[in-house]
Design a protein around this motif. Structure first.
Motif, short mmCIF file in Angstrom:
data_model
loop_
_atom_site.label_atom_id
_atom_site.label_comp_id
_atom_site.label_asym_id
_atom_site.label_seq_id
_atom_site.Cartn_x
_atom_site.Cartn_y
_atom_site.Cartn_z
N PHE A 67 0.36 -0.92 0.29
CA PHE A 67 -0.01 0.50 0.33
C PHE A 67 0.54 1.32 -0.32
N GLU A 68 2.37 1.25 0.97
CA GLU A 68 2.45 2.41 0.91
C GLU A 68 3.27 2.68 -0.64
N ARG A 69 4.20 1.45 -1.63
CA ARG A 69 4.44 1.52 -2.53
C ARG A 69 3.54 2.24 -3.49
N LEU A 70 1.71 1.97 -3.97
CA LEU A 70 1.18 2.33 -4.22
C LEU A 70 0.88 3.94 -4.79
N ALA A 71 1.33 4.19 -3.19
CA ALA A 71 0.38 5.60 -2.21
C ALA A 71 2.05 6.45 -3.72
N LEU A 72 2.94 5.55 -2.73
CA LEU A 72 4.20 7.30 -3.39
C LEU A 72 3.99 6.21 -5.68
N LEU A 73 3.75 5.32 -5.72
CA LEU A 73 3.31 5.07 -7.29
C LEU A 73 2.56 6.53 -8.16
N GLN A 110 1.69 9.18 -6.29
CA GLN A 110 2.35 10.82 -6.24
C GLN A 110 3.02 11.14 -7.03
N ARG A 111 3.63 10.17 -7.72
CA ARG A 111 4.53 9.96 -8.93
C ARG A 111 4.06 10.54 -10.20
N ASN A 112 2.99 10.39 -10.11
CA ASN A 112 1.54 10.79 -11.20
C ASN A 112 2.42 10.20 -12.61
N LEU A 113 2.89 9.22 -12.82
CA LEU A 113 3.42 8.83 -14.08
C LEU A 113 2.90 8.29 -15.45
N ALA A 114 1.28 8.00 -14.86
CA ALA A 114 0.50 7.97 -16.37
C ALA A 114 -0.19 9.47 -15.88
N LYS A 173 5.12 2.73 -20.06
CA LYS A 173 5.72 1.88 -19.48
C LYS A 173 6.28 2.14 -18.20
N GLU A 174 7.16 3.34 -17.64
CA GLU A 174 7.78 2.98 -16.21
C GLU A 174 6.51 2.88 -14.91
N TYR A 175 5.70 3.07 -15.61
CA TYR A 175 4.51 3.14 -14.11
C TYR A 175 3.75 1.95 -14.41
N TYR A 176 3.97 1.17 -15.61
CA TYR A 176 3.43 -1.03 -15.29
C TYR A 176 4.52 -1.20 -14.42
N PHE A 177 5.91 -1.44 -15.21
CA PHE A 177 7.05 -1.83 -14.19
C PHE A 177 7.12 -1.29 -13.60
N GLU A 178 6.76 -0.20 -12.85
CA GLU A 178 6.66 -0.16 -10.72
C GLU A 178 5.25 -0.55 -10.77
N LEU A 179 3.69 -0.57 -11.06
CA LEU A 179 2.97 -1.18 -11.08
C LEU A 179 2.96 -2.97 -10.95
N THR A 180 3.55 -3.33 -11.61
CA THR A 180 3.33 -4.70 -11.56
C THR A 180 4.40 -5.52 -10.51
N GLU A 181 5.64 -4.86 -10.60
CA GLU A 181 6.53 -4.89 -9.55
C GLU A 181 5.78 -4.88 -7.72
N ILE A 182 5.47 -3.74 -8.10
CA ILE A 182 4.49 -4.01 -6.52
C ILE A 182 3.60 -5.57 -6.39
N ALA A 183 2.71 -5.21 -7.65
CA ALA A 183 1.96 -6.35 -6.82
C ALA A 183 2.80 -8.77 -7.01
N ARG A 184 3.56 -8.29 -7.90
CA ARG A 184 4.53 -9.06 -7.56
C ARG A 184 5.13 -9.84 -6.63
#
Length: 163
Positions: free
Chosen positions: A29-35, A37-41, A47-58
């Protein structure tokens, strides 16, 4: 000469990052909040957004099920998680999410912003659903253990009362 910072970072990486002892869902949840905040989408850095989002889930699912999920391909990951007792319908949703994310990450597919936001919400939901399932299972296990502990104590007391 190399900068001191990069040498320190290399040593830390070799030594391994400190183990975060918080529950896996708190970290995720903390990593999602940081993602968020970065407003990549919002910046269309999908591409960067999905790398981060999938890494959080995995990373979250890997930690919850004690699997090294970050080193697996999408297919290996999905094959492995089909063997786990996941909450109902989670595998199908994760399959769709990861395949879509792979298109963005590796095939230069550009999603609509709404889809990126929907995927964020989906990952949040995965974390919440698996957390709730884990806590239900833990409560059931504790109830069984408490019940068998009481039964054993009652049986022992009854046995000693008979002598």
């Amino acid at each position: 000469p190399r900068p001191v910072v990069s040498q320190a970072a290399r040593r830390r990486k070799r030594a391994g990052a400190p183990l975060d002892l918080r529950p896996a869902w708190e970290i995720a949840f903390e990593r999602l909040a940081l993602l968020q905040q970065r407003n990549l989408a919002g910046q269309e850095k999908y591409k960067e957004y999905y790398f981060e989002l999938t890494e959080i889930a995995r990373a979250y699912l890997g930690r919850m099920y004690a699997i090294n999920a970050l080193d697996m391909t999408t297919e290996e990951f999905l094959d492995r998680f089909q063997k786990e007792e996941l909450p109902p319908d989670l595998c199908d949703g994760v399959d769709r999410f990861l395949h879509h994310a792979d298109l963005v990450k590796f095939a230069r597919f550009i999603p609509q912003r709404e889809r990126a936001e929907t995927d964020f919400t989906f990952v949040y939901g995965i974390i919440e659903e698996v957390r709730a399932d884990y806590q239900r299972r833990q409560a059931a296990l504790l109830a069984v253990q408490a019940g068998s502990g009481k039964a054993g104590a009652v049986g022992a007391a009854a046995g000693s009362a008979q002598t």
